[in-house]
Design a protein around this motif. Sequence first.
Motif, PDB file in Angstrom:
ATOM      1  N   ALA A 140      40.239  13.719  25.260  1.00 43.81           N
ATOM      2  CA  ALA A 140      40.428  13.922  26.697  1.00 43.81           C
ATOM      3  C   ALA A 140      41.602  13.089  27.211  1.00 43.81           C
ATOM      4  N   ALA A 141      41.724  11.837  26.713  1.00 41.17           N
ATOM      5  CA  ALA A 141      42.846  11.001  27.141  1.00 41.17           C
ATOM      6  C   ALA A 141      44.177  11.599  26.700  1.00 41.17           C
ATOM      7  N   ASN A 142      44.228  12.087  25.461  1.00 46.71           N
ATOM      8  CA  ASN A 142      45.460  12.732  24.984  1.00 46.71           C
ATOM      9  C   ASN A 142      45.775  13.985  25.781  1.00 46.71           C
ATOM     10  N   ARG A 143      44.719  14.746  26.139  1.00 49.61           N
ATOM     11  CA  ARG A 143      44.942  15.948  26.936  1.00 49.61           C
ATOM     12  C   ARG A 143      45.516  15.590  28.306  1.00 49.61           C
ATOM     13  N   ARG A 144      44.988  14.509  28.898  1.00 54.13           N
ATOM     14  CA  ARG A 144      45.525  14.097  30.204  1.00 54.13           C
ATOM     15  C   ARG A 144      46.979  13.648  30.082  1.00 54.13           C
ATOM     16  N   LEU A 145      47.284  12.929  28.996  1.00 55.69           N
ATOM     17  CA  LEU A 145      48.670  12.510  28.803  1.00 55.69           C
ATOM     18  C   LEU A 145      49.603  13.701  28.637  1.00 55.69           C
ATOM     19  N   LEU A 146      49.154  14.685  27.856  1.00 57.23           N
ATOM     20  CA  LEU A 146      49.974  15.887  27.677  1.00 57.23           C
ATOM     21  C   LEU A 146      50.146  16.635  28.987  1.00 57.23           C
ATOM     22  N   ALA A 147      49.065  16.703  29.780  1.00 59.41           N
ATOM     23  CA  ALA A 147      49.163  17.391  31.073  1.00 59.41           C
ATOM     24  C   ALA A 147      50.120  16.650  32.001  1.00 59.41           C
ATOM     25  N   ASP A 148      50.033  15.312  32.028  1.00 55.85           N
ATOM     26  CA  ASP A 148      50.951  14.539  32.871  1.00 55.85           C
ATOM     27  C   ASP A 148      52.387  14.726  32.408  1.00 55.85           C
ATOM     28  N   ARG A 149      52.562  14.751  31.097  1.00 57.74           N
ATOM     29  CA  ARG A 149      53.917  14.961  30.588  1.00 57.74           C
ATOM     30  C   ARG A 149      54.425  16.358  30.947  1.00 57.74           C
ATOM     31  N   ALA A 150      53.527  17.348  30.863  1.00 57.11           N
ATOM     32  CA  ALA A 150      53.929  18.705  31.227  1.00 57.11           C
ATOM     33  C   ALA A 150      54.302  18.783  32.693  1.00 57.11           C
ATOM     34  N   VAL A 151      53.528  18.089  33.559  1.00 58.57           N
ATOM     35  CA  VAL A 151      53.858  18.064  34.994  1.00 58.57           C
ATOM     36  C   VAL A 151      55.233  17.447  35.210  1.00 58.57           C
ATOM     37  N   ALA A 152      55.477  16.305  34.545  1.00 58.99           N
ATOM     38  CA  ALA A 152      56.778  15.651  34.704  1.00 58.99           C
ATOM     39  C   ALA A 152      57.913  16.537  34.201  1.00 58.99           C
TER      40      ALA A 152
END
Length: 404
Positions: A169-181
């Motif tokens: 879940a933490a990795n998924r959130r990081l990937l989502a934040d990176r995708a947003v950026a």
Amino acid sequence: MRGHRGDGDTGGQLRRRPDGLPWSRNDALVAVGAGLLDLIGYLLSTAVTGGSNVTGFLLALLSGLPLLFRRTHPLPTYAAVLVLQVGVNLAEPVAIHFGAVLMVALFSLARQSRIRVTAAAVAVTSALTVVTQSHFRAPAWDAVVAAPASALLVAGAALVVARWQREVAANRRLLADRAVADERRRIARELHDIVAHHITTMQLMAGGARANLADPEVVRDALVTLESSGRLALREMRQLLDVLRAGDEPDAVPPAPQPGADDLVRLVDDSRLAGLPTELAVHGAPRPLPPTLGLTVYRIVQEALTNARKYAGPAARATVRLTYRQDAVLVSVRDDGAGGGTGGGSAGESGGHGLIGMRERVSLHGGALSCGPHPDGGFAVLAELPLTADETAEAELQHAEVPA
């Protein structure tokens, strides 16, 4: 963008299903499967020891029912299962065992509870299992070892799985934040291109006005376009500052304007050539859109058609609808394919980066986006983008032909 909807535990949170049931199909399958295993084991055990009674049979039959609520109420589920298992052990002498239902209940509790609760559950489970299966007599050494070892093994496996899921879940959130950026940087670059185009237009109109001072009409038209371009560039510059991130270097030479709603025909043609039969329907009176709004419409349709080609299936068809309203523009893309999963309709956990990009673009204009399975089958993407009268007027001025 789409992903298959998972049924894994999510910290005790479970969305209520459309049919109103608080459990999923997988929950029912687990409850039935574990209950049948325990029931078969009970019948085989009592057959060896001399036959079963009605009370023990009914308790064994009902022991799997609490597992339907193991996600939303793990502690009450564990307690109910433990009580039923104790009743089964006391109703009839059975062989030493650690039932499947009790394993599932303890596993679910350990995954969603603190270490203290898990440790207490392991201790209580081990003690009650040993005491009740020996009918309060001195237990054999294998019973004393088997029950605690089984409980510790189940709880340990649950803790390992819970930790792994937290990391995922933490990795998924990081990937989502990176995708947003990344998507915001992409939007910022595209807005930069649009603003640079308008500034270039302003420069050309100013030069045209200076070169045609003897012709008042030409000068007037050039100044009107110059004023409109200035207002539009300032508005889009404010949007640019909202999404701009450090580290992006603008292009040295402003490229051509970004695509817009007028390019949807080309998108639909490309989709057909790629193997997805696609239709385009336009409702309402078409009118020029501001460049950033037209670009958002284009990107939404582009991403939705790409998603449909990936997931809808080989026999699917797609329909793109663009609706012009007085105060808004609606764009919808729907396919009739059988591809499973969610589009991450509400930013579902399995939602992909394409959906994140859509939401970023729509929120930039203060609009609304919905994605998900369509009631009549297939998958649908619907975006509503507000459009003011001033924006329409300025866009019409930008599209008007001005003499050189």
